[in-house]
Motif scaffolding. Structure first.
Motif, PDB file in Angstrom:
ATOM      1  N   LEU A 193       0.838  -1.204   0.000  1.00  0.00           N
ATOM      2  CA  LEU A 193       0.000   0.000   0.000  1.00  0.00           C
ATOM      3  C   LEU A 193       0.871   1.251   0.000  1.00  0.00           C
ATOM      4  CD1 LEU A 193      -2.685   1.524   0.283  1.00  0.00           C
ATOM      5  CD2 LEU A 193      -2.540   1.152   2.767  1.00  0.00           C
ATOM      6  N   LEU A 194       1.957   1.239   0.766  1.00  0.00           N
ATOM      7  CA  LEU A 194       2.852   2.391   0.805  1.00  0.00           C
ATOM      8  C   LEU A 194       3.468   2.648  -0.564  1.00  0.00           C
ATOM      9  CD1 LEU A 194       4.357   4.601   2.279  1.00  0.00           C
ATOM     10  CD2 LEU A 194       5.991   2.894   3.104  1.00  0.00           C
ATOM     11  N   LEU A 195       3.852   1.595  -1.262  1.00  0.00           N
ATOM     12  CA  LEU A 195       4.415   1.762  -2.606  1.00  0.00           C
ATOM     13  C   LEU A 195       3.378   2.345  -3.572  1.00  0.00           C
ATOM     14  CD1 LEU A 195       6.492  -1.536  -2.934  1.00  0.00           C
ATOM     15  CD2 LEU A 195       7.361   0.786  -2.601  1.00  0.00           C
ATOM     16  N   LYS A 196       2.123   1.915  -3.445  1.00  0.00           N
ATOM     17  CA  LYS A 196       1.063   2.468  -4.299  1.00  0.00           C
ATOM     18  C   LYS A 196       0.846   3.951  -4.010  1.00  0.00           C
ATOM     19  CE  LYS A 196      -1.487  -1.877  -4.926  1.00  0.00           C
ATOM     20  NZ  LYS A 196      -2.761  -2.611  -4.669  1.00  0.00           N
ATOM     21  N   ILE A 197       0.920   4.324  -2.725  1.00  0.00           N
ATOM     22  CA  ILE A 197       0.776   5.738  -2.360  1.00  0.00           C
ATOM     23  C   ILE A 197       1.900   6.559  -2.975  1.00  0.00           C
ATOM     24  CG2 ILE A 197       0.889   7.356  -0.420  1.00  0.00           C
ATOM     25  CD1 ILE A 197      -0.542   5.239   1.278  1.00  0.00           C
ATOM     26  N   ILE A 198       3.119   6.034  -2.913  1.00  0.00           N
ATOM     27  CA  ILE A 198       4.269   6.733  -3.500  1.00  0.00           C
ATOM     28  C   ILE A 198       4.051   6.940  -4.992  1.00  0.00           C
ATOM     29  CG2 ILE A 198       6.720   6.507  -4.043  1.00  0.00           C
ATOM     30  CD1 ILE A 198       7.030   5.080  -1.331  1.00  0.00           C
ATOM     31  N   ASP A 199       3.589   5.898  -5.698  1.00  0.00           N
ATOM     32  CA  ASP A 199       3.329   6.020  -7.143  1.00  0.00           C
ATOM     33  C   ASP A 199       2.269   7.078  -7.416  1.00  0.00           C
ATOM     34  OD1 ASP A 199       5.182   4.117  -7.782  1.00  0.00           O
ATOM     35  OD2 ASP A 199       3.746   2.456  -7.887  1.00  0.00           O
ATOM     36  N   ARG A 200       1.223   7.117  -6.608  1.00  0.00           N
ATOM     37  CA  ARG A 200       0.143   8.084  -6.831  1.00  0.00           C
ATOM     38  C   ARG A 200       0.618   9.519  -6.627  1.00  0.00           C
ATOM     39  NH1 ARG A 200      -5.268   6.525  -3.755  1.00  0.00           N
ATOM     40  NH2 ARG A 200      -5.803   8.521  -4.722  1.00  0.00           N
ATOM     41  N   VAL A 201       1.438   9.729  -5.613  1.00  0.00           N
ATOM     42  CA  VAL A 201       1.950  11.081  -5.368  1.00  0.00           C
ATOM     43  C   VAL A 201       2.849  11.518  -6.517  1.00  0.00           C
ATOM     44  CG1 VAL A 201       3.406  12.482  -3.847  1.00  0.00           C
ATOM     45  CG2 VAL A 201       1.730  10.907  -2.869  1.00  0.00           C
ATOM     46  N   ILE A 202       3.698  10.624  -7.002  1.00  0.00           N
ATOM     47  CA  ILE A 202       4.563  10.960  -8.132  1.00  0.00           C
ATOM     48  C   ILE A 202       3.736  11.271  -9.372  1.00  0.00           C
ATOM     49  CG2 ILE A 202       6.282  10.011  -9.719  1.00  0.00           C
ATOM     50  CD1 ILE A 202       7.489   8.494  -7.377  1.00  0.00           C
ATOM     51  N   GLU A 203       2.614  10.548  -9.546  1.00  0.00           N
ATOM     52  CA  GLU A 203       1.737  10.779 -10.697  1.00  0.00           C
ATOM     53  C   GLU A 203       0.943  12.072 -10.563  1.00  0.00           C
ATOM     54  OE1 GLU A 203       1.228   9.164 -13.588  1.00  0.00           O
ATOM     55  OE2 GLU A 203       2.916   7.866 -13.143  1.00  0.00           O
ATOM     56  N   GLY A 204       0.956  12.691  -9.387  1.00  0.00           N
ATOM     57  CA  GLY A 204       0.273  13.972  -9.223  1.00  0.00           C
ATOM     58  C   GLY A 204      -1.000  13.928  -8.421  1.00  0.00           C
ATOM     59  N   ASP A 205      -1.325  12.785  -7.805  1.00  0.00           N
ATOM     60  CA  ASP A 205      -2.539  12.711  -6.992  1.00  0.00           C
ATOM     61  C   ASP A 205      -2.407  13.588  -5.750  1.00  0.00           C
ATOM     62  OD1 ASP A 205      -3.655  11.011  -8.762  1.00  0.00           O
ATOM     63  OD2 ASP A 205      -4.029   9.376  -7.361  1.00  0.00           O
ATOM     64  N   SER A 206      -3.509  14.150  -5.334  1.00  0.00           N
ATOM     65  CA  SER A 206      -3.532  15.010  -4.151  1.00  0.00           C
ATOM     66  C   SER A 206      -3.307  14.184  -2.891  1.00  0.00           C
ATOM     67  CB  SER A 206      -4.884  15.728  -4.069  1.00  0.00           C
ATOM     68  OG  SER A 206      -5.113  16.223  -2.779  1.00  0.00           O
ATOM     69  N   ARG A 207      -2.424  14.675  -2.013  1.00  0.00           N
ATOM     70  CA  ARG A 207      -2.229  14.010  -0.726  1.00  0.00           C
ATOM     71  C   ARG A 207      -3.511  14.072   0.102  1.00  0.00           C
ATOM     72  NH1 ARG A 207       2.691  17.447   0.886  1.00  0.00           N
ATOM     73  NH2 ARG A 207       2.402  18.336  -1.187  1.00  0.00           N
ATOM     74  N   LEU A 260      12.383   5.289   3.897  1.00  0.00           N
ATOM     75  CA  LEU A 260      11.985   4.760   2.596  1.00  0.00           C
ATOM     76  C   LEU A 260      13.195   4.282   1.809  1.00  0.00           C
ATOM     77  CD1 LEU A 260       9.281   7.364   1.514  1.00  0.00           C
ATOM     78  CD2 LEU A 260       8.937   5.150   2.605  1.00  0.00           C
ATOM     79  N   LEU A 261      14.368   4.889   2.079  1.00  0.00           N
ATOM     80  CA  LEU A 261      15.620   4.450   1.458  1.00  0.00           C
ATOM     81  C   LEU A 261      16.335   3.407   2.310  1.00  0.00           C
ATOM     82  CD1 LEU A 261      16.963   7.929   0.296  1.00  0.00           C
ATOM     83  CD2 LEU A 261      16.129   6.100  -1.191  1.00  0.00           C
ATOM     84  N   GLY A 262      15.738   3.086   3.471  1.00  0.00           N
ATOM     85  CA  GLY A 262      16.340   2.118   4.370  1.00  0.00           C
ATOM     86  C   GLY A 262      17.359   2.709   5.320  1.00  0.00           C
ATOM     87  N   PRO A 284      15.353  -1.204   1.532  1.00  0.00           N
ATOM     88  CA  PRO A 284      14.751   0.029   0.993  1.00  0.00           C
ATOM     89  C   PRO A 284      13.419  -0.243   0.289  1.00  0.00           C
ATOM     90  CG  PRO A 284      17.090  -0.110   0.424  1.00  0.00           C
ATOM     91  CD  PRO A 284      16.699  -1.450   0.989  1.00  0.00           C
ATOM     92  N   PHE A 285      12.485   0.693   0.419  1.00  0.00           N
ATOM     93  CA  PHE A 285      11.223   0.612  -0.327  1.00  0.00           C
ATOM     94  C   PHE A 285      11.433   1.079  -1.769  1.00  0.00           C
ATOM     95  CE2 PHE A 285       9.726   0.646   4.006  1.00  0.00           C
ATOM     96  CZ  PHE A 285       8.574  -0.125   3.990  1.00  0.00           C
ATOM     97  N   ILE A 286      12.251   2.107  -1.947  1.00  0.00           N
ATOM     98  CA  ILE A 286      12.472   2.712  -3.260  1.00  0.00           C
ATOM     99  C   ILE A 286      13.960   3.008  -3.425  1.00  0.00           C
ATOM    100  CG2 ILE A 286      10.169   3.736  -3.506  1.00  0.00           C
ATOM    101  CD1 ILE A 286      11.242   6.330  -2.387  1.00  0.00           C
ATOM    102  N   ASP A 287      14.381   3.197  -4.682  1.00  0.00           N
ATOM    103  CA  ASP A 287      15.778   3.557  -4.913  1.00  0.00           C
ATOM    104  C   ASP A 287      15.927   5.074  -4.943  1.00  0.00           C
ATOM    105  OD1 ASP A 287      14.846   4.422  -7.398  1.00  0.00           O
ATOM    106  OD2 ASP A 287      15.471   2.588  -8.424  1.00  0.00           O
ATOM    107  N   ARG A 288      17.155   5.545  -5.115  1.00  0.00           N
ATOM    108  CA  ARG A 288      17.417   6.986  -5.039  1.00  0.00           C
ATOM    109  C   ARG A 288      16.703   7.753  -6.157  1.00  0.00           C
ATOM    110  NH1 ARG A 288      20.454  10.304  -1.554  1.00  0.00           N
ATOM    111  NH2 ARG A 288      19.861  12.386  -2.230  1.00  0.00           N
ATOM    112  N   ALA A 289      16.590   7.151  -7.351  1.00  0.00           N
ATOM    113  CA  ALA A 289      15.934   7.840  -8.463  1.00  0.00           C
ATOM    114  C   ALA A 289      14.465   8.111  -8.148  1.00  0.00           C
ATOM    115  CB  ALA A 289      16.055   7.009  -9.744  1.00  0.00           C
ATOM    116  N   ILE A 290      13.756   7.099  -7.619  1.00  0.00           N
ATOM    117  CA  ILE A 290      12.342   7.288  -7.275  1.00  0.00           C
ATOM    118  C   ILE A 290      12.221   8.249  -6.095  1.00  0.00           C
ATOM    119  CG2 ILE A 290      10.249   6.115  -6.491  1.00  0.00           C
ATOM    120  CD1 ILE A 290      11.145   3.644  -7.968  1.00  0.00           C
ATOM    121  N   TRP A 291      13.150   8.170  -5.144  1.00  0.00           N
ATOM    122  CA  TRP A 291      13.146   9.104  -4.007  1.00  0.00           C
ATOM    123  C   TRP A 291      13.219  10.550  -4.491  1.00  0.00           C
ATOM    124  CZ3 TRP A 291      12.668   9.798   1.187  1.00  0.00           C
ATOM    125  CH2 TRP A 291      13.283  10.912   1.752  1.00  0.00           C
ATOM    126  N   ASP A 292      14.108  10.822  -5.436  1.00  0.00           N
ATOM    127  CA  ASP A 292      14.244  12.197  -5.956  1.00  0.00           C
ATOM    128  C   ASP A 292      12.969  12.641  -6.660  1.00  0.00           C
ATOM    129  OD1 ASP A 292      16.802  12.394  -4.968  1.00  0.00           O
ATOM    130  OD2 ASP A 292      17.776  11.795  -6.840  1.00  0.00           O
TER     131      ASP A 292
END
Length: 550
Positions: A193-207, A260-262, A284-292
């Motif tokens: 679920l946390l990974l899906k939230i991260i994807d949605r925020v990157i896609e522009g969904d409202s927090r 999130l990066l561990g 880590p949940f995500i790598d540095r590229a997704i973190w940025d």
């Protein structure tokens, strides 16, 4: 004349609630109750307050959730005469707190009594009792400081080895016994679920929208997950065990946390190994590229929460006075929903309303005819590799460290200093040797056409798509049109930003020009005016004029 018995308030407290029965709340209550019922005292028990998971070193008696009101609220102060606790260190661990408490008791006619320490009893009105109280508190305070130092040292050792050292478990993780010693963290059932939230925020969904959905779906917060795993009811006792709710602050704190990066962090800083690299606390949940990418998305202003009655054309449809149209529900006299210029109700203009069942299908037709058959592309940014920030941080640490070396005598301190300088120098050399690669933007196919993407969007999603794509429409009416004229208005659709995006995505500005020509052919009688209608710049200039529009 009979003497009224003293009213006893029973007090129990424990810093950490566990299975230890030596000082358990039940054992404490048993002993203080026994003391209150002692026939020699003849007390009347009027209440019992219990503070669990509350540290006496951190919270004075006035600040504790359950006990505090009996020292601050007049109606509760009047209910008791003597406070009975199991042992003095169950009540206070600070000399200052006990001094303030003794002074408060004298002013308010209250007494203190320990159920297990005969010399801690202010009802005896013996001056030596206060002396014993002060001495016992001094030893309790010294013990508390020793315990705190021991805990601090143990936690530092745990952080240096990537262990979980207590406190709240981050969302998406759970603590498990490490095979060597201590506790470690691993992904739990909420990690996906946390990974899906991260994807949605990157896609522009409202927090805000994500938070609303989390609360509607009754997803527990990390605090409630911890309590549930410990066998405790969710929420707090003060709130009647109502589960904690998600807030944008809570969500943002999670999405900006380095876990999130561990990485292990302490007081907001990344904990590093002797070689200068971050110590890891979990996978880590995500790598540095997704973190940025995530941090860039979080820097953008958060959108308003998605409404169930969201308008498809909010901030995408404008009146000829330059003001935006707002969606309105139809009333008893007008059953059709419509868009109304925001200046009309205020008497700032006389722009006419536009029926939603005309303008929304029309805008949909424009978008689908223009790009509906094209494959939808999504921009991905490869942040590359740049260690400038880490290098600057290491150089700043080295400069600060060297500033302390002046006048340092030879010996153990000097040896530690040399090792620290050598470690920082090696870290700087390693960062300087790492390659630097510039960030690259690329467009990737999503596997669907724009028509398919549009079909699965709700009104709020379509509005976000139009606004992000730079699609704007301005509604004008012929000068000869009257308020009762049922003719359709002219609609000037501006899509230059959208066309540029398509050109970048396909790598061909020629396609962008072709789409521009296609737009000019999408003309219906008095329904679309691709040129000649006022631009937004014209509208803004006209908006500054004081006269009303007819």
């Amino acid at each position: 004349m009979s003497v009224q018995p003293l009213r006893a308030l029973l007090c129990t407290r424990i810093s950490v609630l566990n299975d230890d029965t030596k000082d358990s709340p039940e054992r404490q209550l048993e002993l203080v109750t026994y003391e209150a019922n002692n026939p020699k005292r003849g007390y009347v028990i009027v209440g019992h307050v219990e503070d669990l998971d509350v540290s006496a070193s951190k919270y004075s008696p006035w600040e504790r959730p359950e006990l505090g009101p009996y020292f601050t609220e007049p109606d509760k102060i009047a209910q008791w005469d003597v406070l009975i606790f199991y042992r003095l260190d169950r009540f206070v661990r600070s000399v200052k707190d006990i001094a303030d408490m003794l002074d408060w008791c004298k002013k308010n006619g209250k007494y203190l009594l320990s159920a297990s320490e005969a010399h801690i009893d202010t009802t005896a009105e013996n001056d030596m009792s206060e002396v014993f109280i002060y001495l016992a508190t001094i030893f309790a305070q010294m013990e508390a400081r020793t315990i705190a130092a021991r805990i601090s040292s143990a936690r530092k050792r745990g952080r240096d080895h990537g262990r979980h050292v207590g406190g709240a478990t981050p969302f998406g993780l759970r603590s498990v016994k490490h095979p060597d010693w201590g506790w470690s963290l691993e992904h739990d059932e909420y990690a996906l679920l946390l990974l899906k939230i991260i994807d949605r925020v990157i896609e522009g969904d409202s927090r805000r929208s994500i938070v609303i959905e989390l609360n509607e779906d009754q997803v527990p917060t990390s605090r409630d997950i911890d309590r549930r795993r410990q066998g405790k009811p969710m929420g707090s006792k003060k709130s009647g065990n109502t589960p904690h709710i998600w807030t944008t602050t809570t969500l943002t704190r999670i999405l900006t946390s380095r876990y999130l990066l561990g990485d292990v962090t302490y007081q907001g800083e990344v904990v590093r190994a002797p070689d200068g690299m971050p110590i890891k606390r979990c996978e880590p949940f995500i790598d540095r590229a997704i973190w940025d990418r995530l941090q860039r998305a979080l820097q953008q202003p958060d959108r308003a929460a998605k409404r169930k009655d969201a308008s498809m054309l909010l901030r995408a449809l404008y009146a000829e006075c330059g003001r935006p149209y707002h969606y309105k529900k139809g009333g008893p006299r007008n059953t059709s929903d419509y868009y109304n210029c925001e200046g009309r109700p205020k008497g700032l203009c006389k722009c006419r309303t536009v029926r939603s069942d005309f303008i929304e299908p029309f805008m949909e037709k424009v978008v689908l005819r223009l790009v509906g058959s094209l494959p939808r592309m999504r921009e991905e940014i490869d942040p590359g590799e740049d260690h400038t920030a880490e290098l600057a941080e290491a150089e700043a640490e080295l400069t600060e460290l060297i500033s302390f070396s002046t006048g340092m005598p030879e010996g153990k301190a000097k040896d530690i200093f040399r090792r620290q300088v050598e470690s920082l120098s090696n870290r700087i050399a390693r960062y300087e040797a790492m390659p630097t690669k510039p960030s690259v933007s690329r467009w990737v196919a999503t596997g669907e056409t724009y028509a398919e993407y549009w079909a699965r969007l709700d009104h709020a999603g379509r509005n976000r798509f139009l606004r992000d794509s730079g699609v704007r429409a301005v509604v004008t009416w012929p000068a000869s049109a009257t308020p009762r004229d049922k003719s359709k208005p002219n609609v000037n659709v501006t899509v230059e930003g959208f066309l540029r995006m398509i050109g970048r995505a396909t790598g061909s500005e020629a396609i962008s020009r072709i789409l521009g020509e296609r737009l000019k052919t999408i003309v219906e009688a008095k329904s679309l005016s691709p040129a000649g209608a006022p631009t937004l710049e014209d509208m803004r200039a006209r908006r500054q004029q004081p006269q009303l529009h007819s």
